[in-house]
Design a protein around this motif. Structure first.
Motif, PDB file in Angstrom:
ATOM      1  N   GLY A 263       0.411 -14.467   1.979  1.00  0.00           N
ATOM      2  CA  GLY A 263      -1.027 -14.680   2.174  1.00  0.00           C
ATOM      3  C   GLY A 263      -1.709 -13.422   2.702  1.00  0.00           C
ATOM      4  N   ASP A 264      -1.145 -12.871   3.773  1.00  0.00           N
ATOM      5  CA  ASP A 264      -1.727 -11.658   4.389  1.00  0.00           C
ATOM      6  C   ASP A 264      -1.686 -10.486   3.411  1.00  0.00           C
ATOM      7  N   LEU A 265      -0.606 -10.442   2.640  1.00  0.00           N
ATOM      8  CA  LEU A 265      -0.437  -9.344   1.681  1.00  0.00           C
ATOM      9  C   LEU A 265      -1.550  -9.377   0.626  1.00  0.00           C
ATOM     10  N   GLU A 266      -1.865 -10.578   0.142  1.00  0.00           N
ATOM     11  CA  GLU A 266      -2.920 -10.694  -0.880  1.00  0.00           C
ATOM     12  C   GLU A 266      -4.274 -10.283  -0.308  1.00  0.00           C
ATOM     13  N   VAL A 267      -4.524 -10.668   0.939  1.00  0.00           N
ATOM     14  CA  VAL A 267      -5.789 -10.279   1.589  1.00  0.00           C
ATOM     15  C   VAL A 267      -5.858  -8.753   1.661  1.00  0.00           C
ATOM     16  N   ALA A 268      -4.751  -8.123   2.078  1.00  0.00           N
ATOM     17  CA  ALA A 268      -4.719  -6.659   2.196  1.00  0.00           C
ATOM     18  C   ALA A 268      -4.877  -6.000   0.822  1.00  0.00           C
ATOM     19  N   ARG A 269      -4.212  -6.536  -0.187  1.00  0.00           N
ATOM     20  CA  ARG A 269      -4.313  -5.967  -1.541  1.00  0.00           C
ATOM     21  C   ARG A 269      -5.765  -5.933  -2.005  1.00  0.00           C
ATOM     22  N   ASP A 270      -6.421  -7.057  -1.782  1.00  0.00           N
ATOM     23  CA  ASP A 270      -7.801  -7.189  -2.205  1.00  0.00           C
ATOM     24  C   ASP A 270      -8.699  -6.201  -1.429  1.00  0.00           C
ATOM     25  N   ARG A 271      -8.470  -6.158  -0.128  1.00  0.00           N
ATOM     26  CA  ARG A 271      -9.322  -5.326   0.729  1.00  0.00           C
ATOM     27  C   ARG A 271      -9.063  -3.833   0.511  1.00  0.00           C
ATOM     28  N   PHE A 272      -7.806  -3.458   0.345  1.00  0.00           N
ATOM     29  CA  PHE A 272      -7.465  -2.032   0.235  1.00  0.00           C
ATOM     30  C   PHE A 272      -7.453  -1.552  -1.218  1.00  0.00           C
ATOM     31  N   GLY A 273      -7.617  -2.471  -2.166  1.00  0.00           N
ATOM     32  CA  GLY A 273      -7.752  -2.078  -3.569  1.00  0.00           C
ATOM     33  C   GLY A 273      -6.458  -1.691  -4.270  1.00  0.00           C
ATOM     34  N   TRP A 274      -5.390  -2.458  -4.052  1.00  0.00           N
ATOM     35  CA  TRP A 274      -4.141  -2.182  -4.767  1.00  0.00           C
ATOM     36  C   TRP A 274      -4.077  -3.025  -6.034  1.00  0.00           C
ATOM     37  N   LEU A 275      -3.388  -2.523  -7.061  1.00  0.00           N
ATOM     38  CA  LEU A 275      -3.340  -3.239  -8.339  1.00  0.00           C
ATOM     39  C   LEU A 275      -2.465  -4.485  -8.251  1.00  0.00           C
ATOM     40  N   GLY A 276      -1.332  -4.384  -7.567  1.00  0.00           N
ATOM     41  CA  GLY A 276      -0.428  -5.531  -7.509  1.00  0.00           C
ATOM     42  C   GLY A 276       0.251  -5.634  -6.161  1.00  0.00           C
ATOM     43  N   THR A 277       1.042  -6.696  -5.995  1.00  0.00           N
ATOM     44  CA  THR A 277       1.778  -6.889  -4.742  1.00  0.00           C
ATOM     45  C   THR A 277       3.237  -7.198  -5.043  1.00  0.00           C
ATOM     46  N   GLN A 278       4.043  -7.046  -4.020  1.00  0.00           N
ATOM     47  CA  GLN A 278       5.465  -7.351  -4.139  1.00  0.00           C
ATOM     48  C   GLN A 278       5.959  -7.699  -2.730  1.00  0.00           C
ATOM     49  N   THR A 279       6.655  -8.831  -2.585  1.00  0.00           N
ATOM     50  CA  THR A 279       7.155  -9.195  -1.254  1.00  0.00           C
ATOM     51  C   THR A 279       8.590  -8.692  -1.031  1.00  0.00           C
ATOM     52  N   ASP A 280       9.218  -8.200  -2.084  1.00  0.00           N
ATOM     53  CA  ASP A 280      10.594  -7.711  -1.967  1.00  0.00           C
ATOM     54  C   ASP A 280      10.553  -6.180  -2.094  1.00  0.00           C
ATOM     55  N   TRP A 281      10.830  -5.482  -0.985  1.00  0.00           N
ATOM     56  CA  TRP A 281      10.669  -4.019  -1.037  1.00  0.00           C
ATOM     57  C   TRP A 281      11.604  -3.370  -2.054  1.00  0.00           C
ATOM     58  N   ARG A 282      12.795  -3.971  -2.247  1.00  0.00           N
ATOM     59  CA  ARG A 282      13.718  -3.372  -3.234  1.00  0.00           C
ATOM     60  C   ARG A 282      13.114  -3.418  -4.636  1.00  0.00           C
ATOM     61  N   ALA A 283      12.504  -4.549  -4.950  1.00  0.00           N
ATOM     62  CA  ALA A 283      11.887  -4.680  -6.271  1.00  0.00           C
ATOM     63  C   ALA A 283      10.742  -3.678  -6.407  1.00  0.00           C
ATOM     64  N   ALA A 284       9.996  -3.482  -5.333  1.00  0.00           N
ATOM     65  CA  ALA A 284       8.872  -2.518  -5.372  1.00  0.00           C
ATOM     66  C   ALA A 284       9.395  -1.105  -5.623  1.00  0.00           C
ATOM     67  N   VAL A 285      10.442  -0.748  -4.890  1.00  0.00           N
ATOM     68  CA  VAL A 285      11.005   0.602  -4.978  1.00  0.00           C
ATOM     69  C   VAL A 285      11.612   0.859  -6.366  1.00  0.00           C
ATOM     70  N   MET A 286      12.266  -0.165  -6.920  1.00  0.00           N
ATOM     71  CA  MET A 286      12.954   0.009  -8.205  1.00  0.00           C
ATOM     72  C   MET A 286      12.024  -0.176  -9.403  1.00  0.00           C
ATOM     73  N   ASP A 287      10.817  -0.620  -9.172  1.00  0.00           N
ATOM     74  CA  ASP A 287       9.880  -0.891 -10.276  1.00  0.00           C
ATOM     75  C   ASP A 287       9.694   0.371 -11.126  1.00  0.00           C
ATOM     76  N   PRO A 288       9.936   0.275 -12.464  1.00  0.00           N
ATOM     77  CA  PRO A 288       9.810   1.471 -13.308  1.00  0.00           C
ATOM     78  C   PRO A 288       8.385   2.024 -13.359  1.00  0.00           C
ATOM     79  N   ASP A 289       7.403   1.211 -12.964  1.00  0.00           N
ATOM     80  CA  ASP A 289       6.022   1.706 -12.950  1.00  0.00           C
ATOM     81  C   ASP A 289       5.652   2.366 -11.625  1.00  0.00           C
ATOM     82  N   VAL A 290       6.648   2.645 -10.790  1.00  0.00           N
ATOM     83  CA  VAL A 290       6.396   3.300  -9.499  1.00  0.00           C
ATOM     84  C   VAL A 290       7.063   4.676  -9.502  1.00  0.00           C
ATOM     85  N   ASP A 291       6.271   5.725  -9.188  1.00  0.00           N
ATOM     86  CA  ASP A 291       6.802   7.097  -9.137  1.00  0.00           C
ATOM     87  C   ASP A 291       7.143   7.526  -7.710  1.00  0.00           C
ATOM     88  N   ALA A 292       6.427   6.961  -6.735  1.00  0.00           N
ATOM     89  CA  ALA A 292       6.530   7.469  -5.369  1.00  0.00           C
ATOM     90  C   ALA A 292       6.423   6.310  -4.391  1.00  0.00           C
TER      91      ALA A 292
END
Ligand code: SOE
Length: 386
Positions: free
Chosen positions: A45-74
């Protein structure tokens, strides 16, 4: 060039970094463009609020999945210190560029492992020492480097805050050694150690003392950034970090220094300040007046000789052409924008970022020597590891 970022953490630092990524394309249009690809946190819930407020394209609750995402460079690690190492190593091994907040790790051994893996990965790695990026600090650096202050004899550095003086303030993560690694030393001392290394050079030996004034505190009901609340009847828990650490240092180049990091200096909200004295002049800086550098030059005519207040807001001062007309001051968040500009430029031009994990390691070496010196009550040498 676009750099697609996964930001891990959305509280204090996550907000500051999101703001920086937002500002960069507008104020640094020639740099690689940070794309706010994924915001990562544990509470949906908090993550979605932050995404909306800070202007991020997507969210992920699992940091490993975020880090390994092929659409992530950094990957930008803006979470408490105990999570730095595992996230950084995973991201580096996946070939991602990594920015990590300070202190780099909980221990020197961990920090060295992070640097080692980062070097072998051949990616850009950077550590969050944002105060280097204040234009007035850059001015101090150029005065020292160009020899205008002569031989440097002294640095007197303090980082003073007062947000935990009240003994009823709860035991937030920054007061838990298992999560933070240390207290004032790692949180505030790390910054002034880094500034001292940046401006004066490597620290060769230290002696110090530390104190925990309030030894038990109530468990927090809620915490974010530097704010927290307590519930009625909350259990008391031991504070496992230093409230204040003071140390003396000898520099490899012959200068001497004194350092004080404390959260018990009432009236000081964020006094990150230093004075440097050389054979030809002195400078002094206080982050609460971060646009200014006080400069004293012995070569001035005797009748007007004295500290002058230089406002570092117009050319040739660093970053002045990017922001506003002369005298239109900038603030804390701009140090973070400049820091992220460095990261983007290093990635785009395939060079080392400054400060890198190597600076994080050497800072950690100083901190570990200080902790040892506090325990042994003697002088301890600082190994040069980079
Ligand atoms: C809290 O003490 C804090 O926010 C630190 O964590 C930051 O690193 C420092 O820049 C300001 O103070």
């Amino acid at each position: 060039m676009d750099v697609r970022i996964a930001l891990i953490g959305y509280k204090f630092m996550g907000k500051a970094h999101s703001h920086a990524y937002h500002d960069l394309p507008m104020f640094f249009p020639d740099l690689a463009k940070p794309v706010k690809q994924l915001l990562c946190g544990r509470t949906p819930g908090d993550l979605e609020v932050a995404r909306d407020r800070f202007g991020w394209l997507g969210t992920q609750t699992d940091w490993r999945a975020a880090v390994m995402d092929p659409d992530v460079d950094a990957v930008d690690i803006s979470v408490p210190s105990d999570a730095h190492k595992e996230i950084a190593l995973t991201a580096l091994r996946a070939g991602k560029h990594v920015f990590c907040e300070k202190p780099l790790a909980l221990t020197l051994t961990d920090a060295r492992e992070m640097l080692d893996v980062a070097r072998r990965a051949g990616v850009v790695h950077m550590v969050g020492f944002n105060y280097r990026f204040a234009p007035a600090v850059r001015l101090a650096k150029s005065l020292i480097e160009s020899g205008r202050l002569g031989t440097i004899y002294h640095i007197r550095a303090v980082f003073l805050q007062d947000w935990i003086v009240n003994p009823d303030f709860p035991l937030v993560w920054r007061l838990d050694r298992n999560v933070a690694g240390s207290g004032s030393l790692g949180d505030l001392g790390a910054h002034i150690i880094d500034l001292a290394r940046y401006l004066v050079g490597e620290i060769a030996e230290v002696s110090g003392l530390s104190e925990t004034f309030v030894k038990v505190r109530p468990a927090p009901a809620f915490m974010t950034g530097l704010s927290a609340s307590v519930s009625e009847g909350a259990p008391m828990q031991p504070v496992t970090v230093d409230d204040a650490t003071l140390f003396l240092a000898r520099f490899a180049g012959g200068a001497v220094g004194s350092f004080e990091a404390t959260r018990f200096a009432l009236g000081h909200r964020c006094t990150n300040a230093f004075e440097i004295n050389g054979s030809l002049g002195s400078v002094r800086f206080d982050f609460e007046r971060m646009n200014e550098l006080d400069v004293y030059l012995e070569t001035d005519a005797p009748d007007v000789r004295g500290f002058r207040r230089v406002l570092a807001t117009d050319p040739p001062h660093a970053y002045s052409e990017v922001w506003w007309p002369a005298g239109h001051t900038i603030g804390y968040e701009h140090t973070v924008v400049h820091e992220m500009a460095e990261w983007m430029d290093a990635i785009a031009t395939k060079r080392d970022a400054v400060p890198s994990f190597a600076d994080g390691v050497q800072c950690q070496a100083v901190m570990e020597a200080v902790e040892l010196a506090c325990r042994s009550r003697s002088w301890e040498s600082v190994p040069l590891l980079i």
